[in-house]
Design a protein around this motif. Structure first.
Motif, PDB file in Angstrom:
ATOM      1  N   PHE B  81     -17.324   3.550  16.232  1.00 39.92           N
ATOM      2  CA  PHE B  81     -17.470   3.707  14.796  1.00 39.92           C
ATOM      3  C   PHE B  81     -18.059   5.059  14.424  1.00 39.92           C
ATOM      4  CE2 PHE B  81     -16.844  -0.768  15.282  1.00 39.92           C
ATOM      5  CZ  PHE B  81     -16.104  -1.097  14.163  1.00 39.92           C
ATOM      6  N   VAL B 169     -19.656  -5.554  21.276  1.00 41.12           N
ATOM      7  CA  VAL B 169     -20.209  -5.494  19.931  1.00 41.12           C
ATOM      8  C   VAL B 169     -21.493  -4.671  19.906  1.00 41.12           C
ATOM      9  CG1 VAL B 169     -21.064  -6.920  18.093  1.00 41.12           C
ATOM     10  CG2 VAL B 169     -19.116  -7.664  19.388  1.00 41.12           C
ATOM     11  N   ILE B 170     -22.260  -4.763  20.969  1.00 39.45           N
ATOM     12  CA  ILE B 170     -23.469  -3.956  21.057  1.00 39.45           C
ATOM     13  C   ILE B 170     -23.105  -2.473  21.072  1.00 39.45           C
ATOM     14  CG2 ILE B 170     -25.509  -3.454  22.454  1.00 39.45           C
ATOM     15  CD1 ILE B 170     -25.522  -6.176  21.148  1.00 39.45           C
ATOM     16  N   PHE B 171     -22.030  -2.158  21.777  1.00 38.64           N
ATOM     17  CA  PHE B 171     -21.570  -0.769  21.780  1.00 38.64           C
ATOM     18  C   PHE B 171     -21.183  -0.346  20.371  1.00 38.64           C
ATOM     19  CE2 PHE B 171     -21.331  -1.706  26.154  1.00 38.64           C
ATOM     20  CZ  PHE B 171     -21.358  -0.507  26.829  1.00 38.64           C
ATOM     21  N   ALA B 172     -20.523  -1.241  19.659  1.00 41.65           N
ATOM     22  CA  ALA B 172     -20.097  -0.896  18.307  1.00 41.65           C
ATOM     23  C   ALA B 172     -21.308  -0.635  17.413  1.00 41.65           C
ATOM     24  CB  ALA B 172     -19.229  -2.018  17.734  1.00 41.65           C
ATOM     25  N   ILE B 173     -22.342  -1.463  17.542  1.00 37.82           N
ATOM     26  CA  ILE B 173     -23.527  -1.245  16.707  1.00 37.82           C
ATOM     27  C   ILE B 173     -24.190   0.070  17.082  1.00 37.82           C
ATOM     28  CG2 ILE B 173     -25.754  -2.169  16.023  1.00 37.82           C
ATOM     29  CD1 ILE B 173     -24.701  -4.935  16.683  1.00 37.82           C
ATOM     30  N   ALA B 174     -24.279   0.326  18.381  1.00 35.74           N
ATOM     31  CA  ALA B 174     -24.873   1.593  18.812  1.00 35.74           C
ATOM     32  C   ALA B 174     -24.076   2.757  18.245  1.00 35.74           C
ATOM     33  CB  ALA B 174     -24.913   1.668  20.333  1.00 35.74           C
ATOM     34  N   LEU B 176     -22.431   2.784  15.561  1.00 36.66           N
ATOM     35  CA  LEU B 176     -22.751   2.886  14.140  1.00 36.66           C
ATOM     36  C   LEU B 176     -24.041   3.687  13.959  1.00 36.66           C
ATOM     37  CD1 LEU B 176     -21.812   1.877  11.308  1.00 36.66           C
ATOM     38  CD2 LEU B 176     -23.530   0.098  11.538  1.00 36.66           C
ATOM     39  N   GLY B 177     -25.012   3.435  14.830  1.00 33.95           N
ATOM     40  CA  GLY B 177     -26.248   4.225  14.794  1.00 33.95           C
ATOM     41  C   GLY B 177     -25.947   5.701  15.010  1.00 33.95           C
ATOM     42  N   VAL B 178     -25.064   5.978  15.964  1.00 35.83           N
ATOM     43  CA  VAL B 178     -24.684   7.374  16.216  1.00 35.83           C
ATOM     44  C   VAL B 178     -24.027   7.969  14.978  1.00 35.83           C
ATOM     45  CG1 VAL B 178     -23.199   8.872  17.588  1.00 35.83           C
ATOM     46  CG2 VAL B 178     -24.436   7.024  18.694  1.00 35.83           C
TER      47      VAL B 178
ATOM     48  N   TRP C  60     -24.371 -13.022  12.627  1.00 39.82           N
ATOM     49  CA  TRP C  60     -24.427 -12.295  13.901  1.00 39.82           C
ATOM     50  C   TRP C  60     -25.381 -12.957  14.885  1.00 39.82           C
ATOM     51  CZ3 TRP C  60     -22.687  -9.580  17.567  1.00 39.82           C
ATOM     52  CH2 TRP C  60     -23.529  -8.885  18.424  1.00 39.82           C
ATOM     53  N   PHE C  66     -19.152 -10.643  13.686  1.00 37.08           N
ATOM     54  CA  PHE C  66     -19.536  -9.250  13.596  1.00 37.08           C
ATOM     55  C   PHE C  66     -19.090  -8.648  12.264  1.00 37.08           C
ATOM     56  CE2 PHE C  66     -18.791  -5.027  15.943  1.00 37.08           C
ATOM     57  CZ  PHE C  66     -20.024  -4.584  15.549  1.00 37.08           C
ATOM     58  N   PHE C  68     -19.264  -5.888   9.460  1.00 35.41           N
ATOM     59  CA  PHE C  68     -19.686  -4.524   9.120  1.00 35.41           C
ATOM     60  C   PHE C  68     -19.458  -4.224   7.648  1.00 35.41           C
ATOM     61  CE2 PHE C  68     -19.919  -1.416  12.959  1.00 35.41           C
ATOM     62  CZ  PHE C  68     -21.163  -1.925  13.260  1.00 35.41           C
ATOM     63  N   PHE C 282     -25.385  -0.731   6.195  1.00 31.82           N
ATOM     64  CA  PHE C 282     -26.128  -0.248   7.350  1.00 31.82           C
ATOM     65  C   PHE C 282     -27.574  -0.706   7.336  1.00 31.82           C
ATOM     66  CE2 PHE C 282     -28.693   2.954   9.495  1.00 31.82           C
ATOM     67  CZ  PHE C 282     -28.201   2.775  10.767  1.00 31.82           C
ATOM     68  N   GLY C 338     -30.939   5.695  11.889  1.00 32.53           N
ATOM     69  CA  GLY C 338     -29.868   5.665  12.893  1.00 32.53           C
ATOM     70  C   GLY C 338     -30.447   5.708  14.293  1.00 32.53           C
ATOM     71  N   ALA C 339     -31.398   6.621  14.481  1.00 34.38           N
ATOM     72  CA  ALA C 339     -31.991   6.774  15.808  1.00 34.38           C
ATOM     73  C   ALA C 339     -32.777   5.517  16.188  1.00 34.38           C
ATOM     74  CB  ALA C 339     -32.892   8.003  15.828  1.00 34.38           C
ATOM     75  N   ILE C 341     -32.178   2.412  15.317  1.00 34.15           N
ATOM     76  CA  ILE C 341     -31.243   1.347  15.747  1.00 34.15           C
ATOM     77  C   ILE C 341     -30.895   1.534  17.212  1.00 34.15           C
ATOM     78  CG2 ILE C 341     -28.843   0.669  15.658  1.00 34.15           C
ATOM     79  CD1 ILE C 341     -29.025   0.009  13.069  1.00 34.15           C
ATOM     80  N   ILE C 342     -30.549   2.781  17.555  1.00 29.77           N
ATOM     81  CA  ILE C 342     -30.163   3.041  18.942  1.00 29.77           C
ATOM     82  C   ILE C 342     -31.352   2.788  19.859  1.00 29.77           C
ATOM     83  CG2 ILE C 342     -29.356   4.816  20.525  1.00 29.77           C
ATOM     84  CD1 ILE C 342     -27.997   6.118  18.076  1.00 29.77           C
ATOM     85  N   LEU C 345     -31.844  -0.876  20.419  1.00 32.92           N
ATOM     86  CA  LEU C 345     -30.816  -1.431  21.309  1.00 32.92           C
ATOM     87  C   LEU C 345     -31.094  -1.072  22.758  1.00 32.92           C
ATOM     88  CD1 LEU C 345     -27.441  -0.885  19.444  1.00 32.92           C
ATOM     89  CD2 LEU C 345     -28.669  -2.998  19.801  1.00 32.92           C
ATOM     90  N   LEU C 363     -28.424 -10.777  22.814  1.00 35.18           N
ATOM     91  CA  LEU C 363     -28.142  -9.602  23.627  1.00 35.18           C
ATOM     92  C   LEU C 363     -28.365  -9.894  25.100  1.00 35.18           C
ATOM     93  CD1 LEU C 363     -30.167  -7.186  21.390  1.00 35.18           C
ATOM     94  CD2 LEU C 363     -27.712  -7.339  21.488  1.00 35.18           C
TER      95      LEU C 363
END
Ligand SMILES: Nc1ncnc2c1ncn2[C@@H]1O[C@H](COP(=O)(O)OP(=O)(O)OP(=O)(O)O)[C@@H](O)[C@H]1O
Ligand SMILES: [Mg+2]
Lengths: 241, 363, 389
Positions: B81, B169-174, B176-178, C60, C66, C68, C282, C338-339, C341-342, C345, C363
């Motif tokens: 994304f 899906v976790i990749f997709a959310i990550a 989105l963060g990117v 979710w 999922f 968005f 978001f 954004g950062a 969230i990453i 995760l 997860l």
């Protein structure tokens, strides 16, 4: 069994599993140069898990795996191939979306030269797939796919070949054909470590055999001894035909 | 289960029955016929001919993005994304390499003493194009930066997730963060005002059949087709490409065959990052440099990739041209605000009728 | 780890302190006149967003669906509530929108001037509309790959926003709807009303929270979570996977619609630019991921933390910042979100409050389900027939 020969492949007290779950609780196996060794055991015994652990697909928690005297414990599969081992997984052992030719090319991925000669050699050994080389592997029949998987694993000229149930769910005729091919490969000097459900059949042309149950060695010995052993016969070979 | 909820299941089930009965081929043939018919009709109809041509150009820009997206989607198996925003970021890197400008405060830039446009003749127009060789070098710089950045993001984010065995899906959310991070980075560095690589207006050329077209647009179309073919050749004719497909098919078996999958993934990101940068630069030439554009383009990109069949670069090109043409021609009949709705409708139709896409392989 | 135990309280305390101290300091510690009202508004928004975050958690965290395009449901909820409670347009040539049922819904005379019924009806309508929308979206997507729904919902959010702008007569285009009635507004001093509304929002949040808790503890909720854990096993046990996923998706969407309606009543006006992807999709993901998906308390806490960060960035503008920062403060905030969230995760996938009752959360469970070191779904080995014995 020559006493002085160093085994090509030796698995010692290997403990392995998936994540937290431990499946193998210390399994030992050895394969001498040029011999055929069969592993039998009930479903869920951990036979496939052993193969994966040997080949570095799952981590080995304890124990050692040596190949020609060299410690290869924990080497990833891409390294194992370079050492001279090859592995045919139990299922999904061909790239279904690639053509047959591409499958074989992937088998020879790390070859620097002689790829086309090896391809010709493989097609000669397995004429069934040669005629369909540009078709997608997903369209092959079960037996042909098993042939392709064998051919793929042989593309690198391995010294030891690990086979996980090469004859599973094939017609009796196909089973015969596969075993014939395996014997032929073995005669060319490749040592074979094989898991089989067709235990009687497999043991008949193996030198030695192991019985695995619940993740531990249950029995081991020369193939003909196992064939005659009452316990093995009762548990794994079915009634005498 | 209540009745109300099982009913659409029946509907879909019935649709699937129909599909089974009349065969996949019938649906596919009908879809192709419909698409080819509409495209031909819009090309031949003198009212929509110009829109058709515009659509081909817009579709080419989509294609550039969709090729990269479909590659990552097909090989690494997750919908990225961040693709649109990274495209725009690549375009901004090229802008920076070319002009050396960053925003200091709103509507006021700071400029580096030297940048590519200081090279002699770097901004002189190449033939009928709007830009000079400076932008081409800048694009190459952007390609290198985005390739490196893509690998960096993989190492930092996606590889740890992969090691952990996270789901798609976790990749997709990550991702989105990117996307959010990339977009705000552009806003932080270059501000929200749209920019462009060159100033001044560029006149369109007159072509037969009353068509007006800028030479830049022809260039974009040529690059899109060229890249689709290149990526196709990469995937189907080179050892690396075959290994990429092998890995996408069955990663464990790929490793068992001696393929170093980490390396293949890195290569995928390098190629994907390069495609992102090229696509971004051409998007900015066609439209503008605008941090908002990255997300706007995401839906057409996904629609194109899915319409064409995920993992297939030629499919992505085809899908993108269809989406582009449909969007532009729709302007004749609907309010321009509905452009993005066209991509949405196409997406829904293809998901209902043929989720693997027009050129998608049967697995 | 010892340090880990402190992350959640520390994040909570930091946000709380900043949200209290910054306005207090700027208003010269005038708690009564400015800090308390400010906090009431802050808490009201947190409560509203927590409702939506709970809706996302149903989708979710518990169902594994999922979405968005939260913006679509948020928006449909808010607009539906608005057109149900507003009177019809007074000057159709300037302002035009459909509906305007407000005065018609006031049919029970003894309650008429209180106007509480229209609000309930507006909220119910919002929930129903969102449910229907989710239901329609589920048809082409829920049987396919998990991320197709994400793409389709991105599309619908974009499309609906465009529709609201393009169709003049629908909801008054880009200018949006203003003058949405606010429940019990006329009974209170305008200065006190915000406290009243805070009570209302909190009440809605409490009701939704309880409903979700009940729902997920019911047999239905257990099936949902079982599905999330492993679709195939549950399918094999005879449950209709598609139907349950649809139900979870629809239920979550209805909650989002309720949240949207409460938002509309609070603001008194809605316009399309509120419902952009960034703001309206978001941040809810940021809330849920940060708070801890699969945990309702986490969803609420996440709303608190993220909205706190949002408010802090706004408050910072009141200070004498260097020009460089001042013009970029919102972009920097977005970058940080954004950062974050990453980072969550990667470093703390369970979020601030991990899923309860089970050792692992969604997860972590994925981790177990997909033991191979890849994002690709695990292929199942066919089970061979047992050896003859
Ligand atoms: N990927 C996996 N993740 C978790 N557990 C697994 C996985 N693969 C196998 N197992 C478990 O490990 C145990 C041993 O499985 P394994 O495949 O090694 O058995 P096997 O001896 O090969 O049996 P079979 O004759 O059925 O092939 C089984 O209980 C199985 O459920
Ligand atoms: Mg097995």
């Amino acid at each position: 069994m020559g006493v002085s020969i160093l085994p090509v492949l030796e698995v010692k007290d290997v403990v392995a599993g998936y994540g937290e779950v431990e499946i193998l609780h210390g399994v030992s196996i050895k394969v001498d140069e040029g011999e055929v060794v069969t592993i039998i055991g009930p479903n869920g015994a951990g036979k496939s898990t052993l193969m994966k652990a040997v080949f570095g697909l799952i981590p080995v928690k304890k124990g050692r795996i040596t190949f020609k005297g060299r410690d290869v414990t924990g080497s990833p599969p891409e390294k194992m191939v370079r050492f001279g081992l090859s592995y045919v997984p139990q299922s999904e052992n061909a790239f279904a979306t690639l053509s047959i030719q591409e499958n074989l090319e992937m088998g020879g991925f790390i070859r620097r030269d002689g790829l086309s000669e090896r391809l010709n050699w493989a097609y000669e050994l397995f004429p069934d797939i040669a005629s369909r080389r540009h078709e997608r592997a997903g369209r092959l029949s079960g037996g042909q796919r098993q042939m392709l998987a064998l051919a793929r694993a042989l593309m690198l000229d391995p010294q030891v070949l690990l086979l996980d149930e090469p004859s599973a769910s094939l017609s009796p005729k196909m089973v015969e054909a596969i075993f014939e091919r395996v014997a032929q490969i073995n005669r060319s000097g490749v040592a074979i470590l094989m898991v089989e459900q067709n235990a009687r059949h497999a043991l008949q042309f193996s030198r030695r055999g192991y019985v695995l149950a619940m993740g531990v060695n249950r029995l081991e010995g020369a193939a003909d001894e196992l064939l005659e052993s009452a316990e093995v016969g009762k548990l794994y070979l079915g009634a005498e035909p | 289960m209540t009745d109300a909820v099982s009913r659409p299941a029946d509907l879909v089930g019935r649709a699937q029955d129909i599909r089974r009965r009349y065969g996949d081929t019938a649906v596919t043939a009908a879809l192709w016929l419909l698409i080819v018919g509409l495209v031909l009709w819009s090309a031949l109809n003198s009212d929509t001919r110009q829109l058709f041509v515009n659509g081909v150009v817009v579709g080419s820009v989509f294609a550039l993005g969709a090729i990269g997206l479909t590659l990552i989607y097909g090989i690494l198996k997750f919908g990225n994304f961040a693709h649109g925003d990274l495209m725009m970021l690549g375009a901004y890197f090229a802008f920076f390499a070319l002009t050396g400008r960053v925003s200091e405060r709103p509507r006021f830039d700071k400029e580096l003493p030297w940048s590519l446009d200081s090279l002699p003749g770097a901004v002189d127009r190449l033939g009928d194009l709007t830009f000079g060789y400076g932008l081409i070098i800048a694009a190459v710089v952007a390609v290198a930066v985005m390739a490196a950045l893509s690998i960096g993001l993989d190492r930092l984010i996606y590889r740890p997730l992969r090691r952990r065995g996270a789901g798609i899906v976790i990749f997709a959310i990550a991702s989105l963060g990117v996307a959010i991070a990339a977009r705000s980075l552009m806003l932080i560095i270059w501000g929200p005002e749209p920019r462009s690589y060159v100033t001044g207006i560029h006149k369109a050329q007159q072509y037969p059949f009353d068509i007006r077209l800028k030479t830049d647009q022809i260039f974009i179309f040529a690059v899109a087709v060229g890249l689709a073919v290149l990526v196709y050749l990469l995937l189907y004719r080179t050892k690396l490409g075959k290994a990429m497909r092998a890995m996408s098919d069955n990663p464990d078996l790929a490793r068992v065959s001696g393929i170093n999958t980490d390396q293949i993934i890195a290569w995928t990101w390098v190629i994907g990052g390069a495609l992102v940068a090229v696509a971004g630069v051409l998007l900015a030439i066609q439209a503008q440099l605008n941090p908002q554009l990255g997300f706007v383009i995401l839906l057409p990109l996904f629609a194109s990739a899915i319409l064409g069949g995920i993992g297939n670069p030629i499919g992505a090109l085809t899908g993108a041209l269809v989406v582009g043409i449909a969007q532009e021609v729709a302007v004749e009949y609907f309010a321009p605000g509905y452009k993005s709705g066209v991509a949405f409708v196409i997406l829904i139709v293809i998901l209902l009728l043929r989720p693997r896409g027009l050129l998608g392989a049967r697995v | 780890m010892r340090l880990e135990r402190w992350i959640t309280p520390a994040a909570f305390a930091a946000v709380t302190l900043a949200v209290i101290i910054m306005p207090a300091e700027r208003s010269g510690w005038a708690f009564r006149d400015s800090v308390i009202p400010f906090l009431a508004s802050f808490a009201t928004t947190v409560a509203i967003f927590a409702v939506i975050s709970l809706g996302l958690n149903v989708q979710w965290g518990y169902t594994g669906v999922f979405n968005f395009g939260i913006a679509a449901f948020f928006m449909v909820g808010a607009y539906t509530a608005a057109i149900f409670t507003k009177p019809p347009p007074a000057q159709p040539e300037f302002v035009s929108y459909v509906g305007g049922f407000g005065d018609k819904l006031d049919f029970l005379p003894f309650l008429s001037s209180d106007q509480w019924l229209p609000f309930l009806i507006g909220t119910a309508a919002a929930a129903v509309m969102c449910g229907v929308l989710a239901f329609l979206l589920s048809i082409p997507t829920l049987r396919l790959r998990e991320d197709y729904l994400a793409i389709v919902t991105i599309g619908i959010a974009e499309l609906l926003r465009n529709v609201s702008i393009e169709e003049r007569g629908l909801v008054n285009s880009a200018r949006g709807l203003t003058g949405i009635p606010r429940p019990f507004h006329d009974f209170f001093d305008p200065g006190d009303y915000r406290f009243v509304y805070f009570g209302i929002a909190l009440g809605v949040l409490a009701l939704v929270y309880l409903a979700v808790e009940r729902g997920i503890r019911s047999p239905w909720g257990r099936v949902l979570r079982a599905l999330r854990e492993d679709e195939l096993t549950t399918a094999a046990s005879g449950k209709n996977v598609f139907a349950f996923k649809t139900q979870g998706f629809v239920f979550g969407a209805m909650i989002m619609g309720i949240g949207g309606s409460v938002f509309a009543y609070e603001r008194g006006s809605v316009s399309p630019d509120t419902f952009t992807h960034f703001f309206a999709t978001f941040i809810f993901w940021a809330m849920l991921i940060m708070g801890g998906s699969g945990n309702n308390k986490g969803a609420v806490l996440g709303a608190y933390i993220v909205w706190g960060l949002w408010i802090i960035s706004l408050q910072l503008l009141g200070y004498d910042l260097p020009q460089f920062l001042r013009s970029r403060i919102f972009f920097i905030r977005d970058f940080i979100l954004g950062a974050l969230i990453i980072a969550v995760l990667l470093l703390r996938p369970q979020g601030l409050l991990p899923e309860e009752r089970r050792v692992s959360i969604w997860l972590e469970r994925q981790l177990k389900r997909r033991r191979r070191l890849w994002p690709w779904p695990r292929r199942r080995e066919p089970t061979e027939a047992a050896p003859v014995d």
